[in-house]
Design a protein around this motif. Sequence first.
Motif, short mmCIF file in Angstrom:
data_model
loop_
_atom_site.label_atom_id
_atom_site.label_comp_id
_atom_site.label_asym_id
_atom_site.label_seq_id
_atom_site.Cartn_x
_atom_site.Cartn_y
_atom_site.Cartn_z
N ALA A 117 33.19 53.70 82.81
CA ALA A 117 32.18 53.51 81.74
C ALA A 117 33.01 53.59 80.47
O ALA A 117 33.01 54.57 79.75
CB ALA A 117 31.11 54.59 81.79
N VAL A 147 30.57 46.52 73.54
CA VAL A 147 31.73 47.43 73.56
C VAL A 147 32.91 46.78 74.30
O VAL A 147 34.07 47.01 73.95
CB VAL A 147 31.41 48.83 74.14
CG1 VAL A 147 30.46 49.58 73.25
CG2 VAL A 147 30.96 48.79 75.58
N ASN A 163 27.46 54.86 73.10
CA ASN A 163 28.84 54.46 73.41
C ASN A 163 29.89 55.41 72.82
O ASN A 163 31.07 55.05 72.75
CB ASN A 163 29.10 53.03 72.90
CG ASN A 163 28.00 52.05 73.31
OD1 ASN A 163 27.27 51.54 72.47
ND2 ASN A 163 27.87 51.82 74.61
N THR A 164 29.45 56.61 72.44
CA THR A 164 30.38 57.56 71.82
C THR A 164 31.62 57.78 72.70
O THR A 164 31.50 58.06 73.90
CB THR A 164 29.69 58.93 71.65
OG1 THR A 164 28.43 58.69 71.05
CG2 THR A 164 30.52 59.87 70.81
N SER A 169 27.77 47.39 78.61
CA SER A 169 27.51 46.82 77.29
C SER A 169 28.54 45.75 76.94
O SER A 169 29.74 46.02 76.86
CB SER A 169 27.53 47.94 76.23
OG SER A 169 27.72 47.38 74.95
C1 SAM Z 1 29.14 58.07 76.14
S1 SAM Z 1 30.00 56.63 76.67
C2 SAM Z 1 31.37 57.35 77.54
C3 SAM Z 1 32.65 56.61 77.28
C4 SAM Z 1 33.90 57.22 77.93
N1 SAM Z 1 33.80 57.27 79.36
C5 SAM Z 1 34.16 58.60 77.39
O1 SAM Z 1 33.95 59.59 78.09
O2 SAM Z 1 34.56 58.71 76.23
C6 SAM Z 1 28.93 56.06 78.02
C7 SAM Z 1 29.17 54.59 78.38
O3 SAM Z 1 28.49 54.33 79.61
C8 SAM Z 1 28.01 53.01 79.57
N2 SAM Z 1 26.93 52.85 80.57
C9 SAM Z 1 25.66 53.34 80.55
N3 SAM Z 1 24.98 52.95 81.63
C10 SAM Z 1 25.83 52.20 82.37
C11 SAM Z 1 25.70 51.49 83.60
N4 SAM Z 1 24.56 51.48 84.30
N5 SAM Z 1 26.77 50.82 84.06
C12 SAM Z 1 27.95 50.82 83.37
N6 SAM Z 1 28.12 51.45 82.19
C13 SAM Z 1 27.08 52.13 81.70
C14 SAM Z 1 27.54 52.84 78.14
O4 SAM Z 1 27.43 51.49 77.76
C15 SAM Z 1 28.61 53.62 77.35
O5 SAM Z 1 29.59 52.77 76.85
#
Ligand code: SAM
Length: 279
Positions: A116, A153, A76-77, A150
């Motif tokens: 996301a 979050v 979740n970074t 999630s």
């Molecule tokens: C690395 S974070 C990116 C957060 C933000 N978009 C950014 O760039 O700072 C990735 C996020 O994608 C979410 N995620 C992963 N798989 C997903 C899915 N199938 N549907 C919705 N969200 C998802 C995770 O829970 C996480 O919070």
Amino acid sequence: MTLLAPLSYGDRFRDLIGSLTGIILPANKVQMIDQRLRRRVLAFGLPDTEAYLRMLLEDRGMTDELRIVIDLITTNTTSFFREPSHFDFLVDEVLPATLGRRGTGSAPRLKLWSAASSEGAEAFTAAMVLAEAQRAGRRFDYAILGTDISSQVLERATAAVYGIDQLNTVPPPLRRRYFMTSADPALSGKARVVPELRRRVRFRHLNLMDDAYPVDRDVDVILLRNVLIYFSAEDKDRVIAKMVRHVAPGGYLLVGHSESMAVRHPGLRQIRPTIFRKE
Ligand SMILES: C[S@@+](CC[C@H](N)C(=O)[O-])C[C@H]1O[C@@H](n2cnc3c(N)ncnc32)[C@H](O)[C@@H]1O
């Protein structure tokens, strides 16, 4: 006749996570999975991760536990003003182009979707720069939707409470204007987004693997950043195809700097390395 070796619990677990979330857990990340699940293994008093995975895979009543696993497995970074050029683009290009298209009349409304969102830094960064544009005299309204798979979050995003150290990337004048601190000892070392911004940003659960998304189909800007990297090539294509249906004609899809190669869709034109416009 060749007999296929039965899948190990690790493999079955990776399949399960892949089918639920689209996230590909590389086989060499076993140690990471083990660490992230340790608390749950202890919570159930189980001897090891394998026993926990067996319980998860064989017991059908594990829906709530699966939700916890998704919270633990997702990365979740995030941070405020991550990939800042996107927010300059929003104010300098999207805003004038979109408001120009809408013409004069009652204050036009800009719609954004942080698809996301993690704990909301991306959505609130957009809210801050748009609020600044309003302060500078531009007449428009805006609404931002943040979604994530999630639940944990999303709870944090809805609370809109952040550690002071998370605000390091927010320019000081914006920090002063859009975050408030409290004398409440429970909020020591923390700051909350001001109500003026919170009113415009909503968060909801949404799995990008779902067949369809219950979201408006005239979104001006979709931020789909730093999530495609976790998906297979097929899932990337599928997610983008579904996303495109929600972008308003002339609207934009923004992806993370390492994800631009993943966007191949006839309805989208690449106008910057990570920015695509719907024709
Ligand atoms: C690395 S974070 C990116 C957060 C933000 N978009 C950014 O760039 O700072 C990735 C996020 O994608 C979410 N995620 C992963 N798989 C997903 C899915 N199938 N549907 C919705 N969200 C998802 C995770 O829970 C996480 O919070």
